[in-house]
Design a protein around this motif. Structure first.
Motif, short mmCIF file in Angstrom:
data_model
loop_
_atom_site.label_atom_id
_atom_site.label_comp_id
_atom_site.label_asym_id
_atom_site.label_seq_id
_atom_site.Cartn_x
_atom_site.Cartn_y
_atom_site.Cartn_z
N ALA A 67 3.02 0.13 4.71
CA ALA A 67 2.93 1.04 4.74
C ALA A 67 4.61 1.80 5.09
O ALA A 67 4.96 2.43 4.08
CB ALA A 67 2.42 2.36 5.11
N HIS A 68 5.07 0.78 6.06
CA HIS A 68 6.49 0.93 5.76
C HIS A 68 7.51 0.00 4.83
O HIS A 68 8.56 0.30 5.20
CB HIS A 68 7.01 0.71 7.85
N THR A 69 6.07 -0.81 4.18
CA THR A 69 8.07 -2.12 3.51
C THR A 69 7.31 -1.72 1.71
O THR A 69 7.42 -2.19 1.56
CB THR A 69 7.17 -3.06 4.21
N GLY A 70 6.07 -1.47 1.98
CA GLY A 70 5.82 -1.13 0.39
C GLY A 70 5.45 -2.31 -0.14
O GLY A 70 5.21 -3.24 0.34
N LEU A 71 4.93 -1.72 -1.60
CA LEU A 71 3.42 -3.83 -1.66
C LEU A 71 3.81 -4.07 -3.17
O LEU A 71 2.95 -4.81 -4.05
CB LEU A 71 1.92 -2.91 -1.38
N ASP A 72 5.11 -3.93 -3.12
CA ASP A 72 5.54 -3.97 -4.82
C ASP A 72 6.65 -5.39 -4.58
O ASP A 72 6.86 -5.28 -5.38
CB ASP A 72 6.00 -2.87 -5.43
N MET A 73 5.94 -6.25 -4.04
CA MET A 73 6.46 -7.89 -3.52
C MET A 73 6.26 -8.69 -4.54
O MET A 73 4.42 -8.37 -4.47
CB MET A 73 6.53 -7.67 -1.99
N GLY A 74 6.38 -9.73 -4.48
CA GLY A 74 5.98 -11.02 -5.36
C GLY A 74 4.70 -11.56 -4.26
O GLY A 74 3.55 -11.79 -4.93
N TRP A 75 4.57 -11.36 -3.28
CA TRP A 75 3.61 -12.25 -1.80
C TRP A 75 2.12 -11.35 -3.03
O TRP A 75 1.11 -11.77 -2.20
CB TRP A 75 3.62 -12.13 -0.96
N VAL A 76 2.73 -10.36 -2.42
CA VAL A 76 0.35 -9.24 -2.62
C VAL A 76 0.17 -9.13 -3.76
O VAL A 76 -1.10 -9.69 -3.95
CB VAL A 76 1.22 -7.88 -2.26
N HIS A 77 1.48 -9.80 -5.25
CA HIS A 77 0.19 -10.01 -6.26
C HIS A 77 -0.38 -11.57 -6.48
O HIS A 77 -1.29 -11.73 -6.75
CB HIS A 77 1.44 -10.72 -7.43
N GLY A 78 0.68 -12.60 -5.45
CA GLY A 78 -0.42 -13.59 -5.04
C GLY A 78 -1.10 -14.01 -4.40
O GLY A 78 -2.10 -14.27 -4.34
#
Length: 386
Positions: A100-111
């Motif tokens: 919630a405090h860093t966002g979830l639109d980073m590449g590791w989330v897609h992995g």
């Protein structure tokens, strides 16, 4: 008090070290409770495992609750649950806060989402081998798949399971015989068991009826999580489509957050049902996580405590065994529907995604890579490729 403290510490140890899903958990339990500590004999443990697999709910958590009950009564069952569940609850709450405090639109989330694709595909593969033994079971699974895909409604999965249970009662009650176990001495009376089972049914019926009239967020969470926990057949992965219907389809959280949390659930030890703790944290913070955790595990607790004094009797009811067989066949179709949408449709975006997800699936099936290790690999792949 010393005995209860001992139960808590042993279950806490298992909660910190039990990776690999429900089947692996049962192996850890057998080694710790039966072989090492001699808290119950092998036959009694096997009987308890059979009961947990017979009832809806998270099998490994119910076995832990049952062992706590045999060892320390009702309080023993509760502290056993707390010890086994607490580590994964805290880890998933921390992940939800971090997300919630860093966002979830980073590449590791897609992995992480690609790992979820592989894990659910493997779960469907393994479950179908056990729960689809005949063409009639396959037809039920196929119909359940079609209904859930075509009827997009939060009650679609629940209705499908209930109808499939009725069909199983009619058609499978003479073909699902089991060996009768020996009687186990349970430290609660049958009257107490009846009260727990009655409370399970009362909440299952009463919460959805009362929900439209009680417009409070906490009551909404209790109703949705209790309903999901009360109707899970066939393994912890089946909670995925039930929770997706209750929270994503209803717009309470987005699909990206949901799938990221499900992927992270694979990396923490303990029961898969603690995915509810993540969802509750995302929706309503720490109070929401606590409410969600209690509500989704409450049906399992009521059922295992209520059913243990009657296990021998329940096992003789062929119609009830048939109903469970019909429900288990339906959940394969329901999980397949969730795999198609939203998991595949909202995760697989190009050819690279297909190759990576297929590779992860091969690692699970062929090389038997543990899910938590695959999650770590998926995060690394996501950071490199996306």
């Amino acid at each position: 008090m010393r005995r209860l403290w001992g139960i808590f510490l042993v279950s806490l140890k298992l909660g910190c070290t039990s990776f690999g899903g429900p089947t692996a958990h049962l192996g850890y339990f057998q080694n710790e409770y039966v072989q090492k500590r001699k808290w119950l004999p092998d036959k009694e443990y096997s009987q308890l495992v059979g009961l947990s697999q017979f009832l809806p709910g998270p099998a490994s958590s119910q076995v832990g609750m049952g062992i706590g009950l045999l060892r320390g009564g009702l309080l023993g069952s509760i502290v056993s649950f707390l010890g086994f569940t607490l580590p994964s609850v805290l880890l998933l709450m921390a992940f939800a806060y971090f997300s919630a405090h860093t966002g979830l639109d980073m590449g590791w989330v897609h992995g992480l989402k690609l790992v979820a694709v592989a894990i659910v595909a493997q779960a469907i593969f393994e479950m179908s081998k056990k729960l689809i033994p005949s063409i009639r079971h396959f037809i039920i699974a196929l119909l359940a798949l079609a209904v859930v895909l075509l009827w997009v409604h939060p009650l679609a999965q629940v209705t499908t399971i209930i109808v499939a249970s009725f069909i199983g009662y009619l058609f499978f009650k003479l073909t699902n015989q089991r060996e009768e176990p020996k009687e186990t001495i349970v430290p609660i009376s049958k009257i107490t068991g009846i009260c727990f089972l009655a409370l399970y049914v009362l909440l299952l019926i009463g919460l959805p009826i009362a929900s439209p009239f009680i417009q409070y967020e906490w009551f909404m969470l209790i109703e949705k999580f209790y309903l999901s926990g009360a109707l899970v057949f066939g393994g912890g992965h089946v909670v995925l489509p039930l929770l997706e219907a209750q929270f994503v389809q209803s717009g309470l959280m987005n699909s990206s957050d949901f799938l990221a949390g499900y992927g992270m659930t694979q990396v923490v030890p303990g029961p898969l049902f603690t995915f509810a703790s993540y969802i509750g944290m995302v929706i309503a913070g720490v109070p929401g996580a606590i409410i969600a955790t209690i509500a989704i595990f409450l049906p399992a607790f009521l059922l295992i405590v209520g059913a243990m004094p009657f296990w021998l009797t329940l096992n003789r009811i062929a119609g009830l065994r048939g109903a469970m067989a019909g429900a288990n066949a339906a959940v394969v179709g329901i999980l397949t529907a969730a795999f198609i949408h939203p998991i595949v449709t909202q995760t697989i975006q190009n050819g690279l995604d297909i190759v990576i997800a297929a590779t992860f699936l091969w690692c699970l099936i062929r090389w038997k890579v543990q899910p938590y290790l695959l999650v770590l690999i998926g995060i690394c792949v996501g950071l490199i490729c996306y």
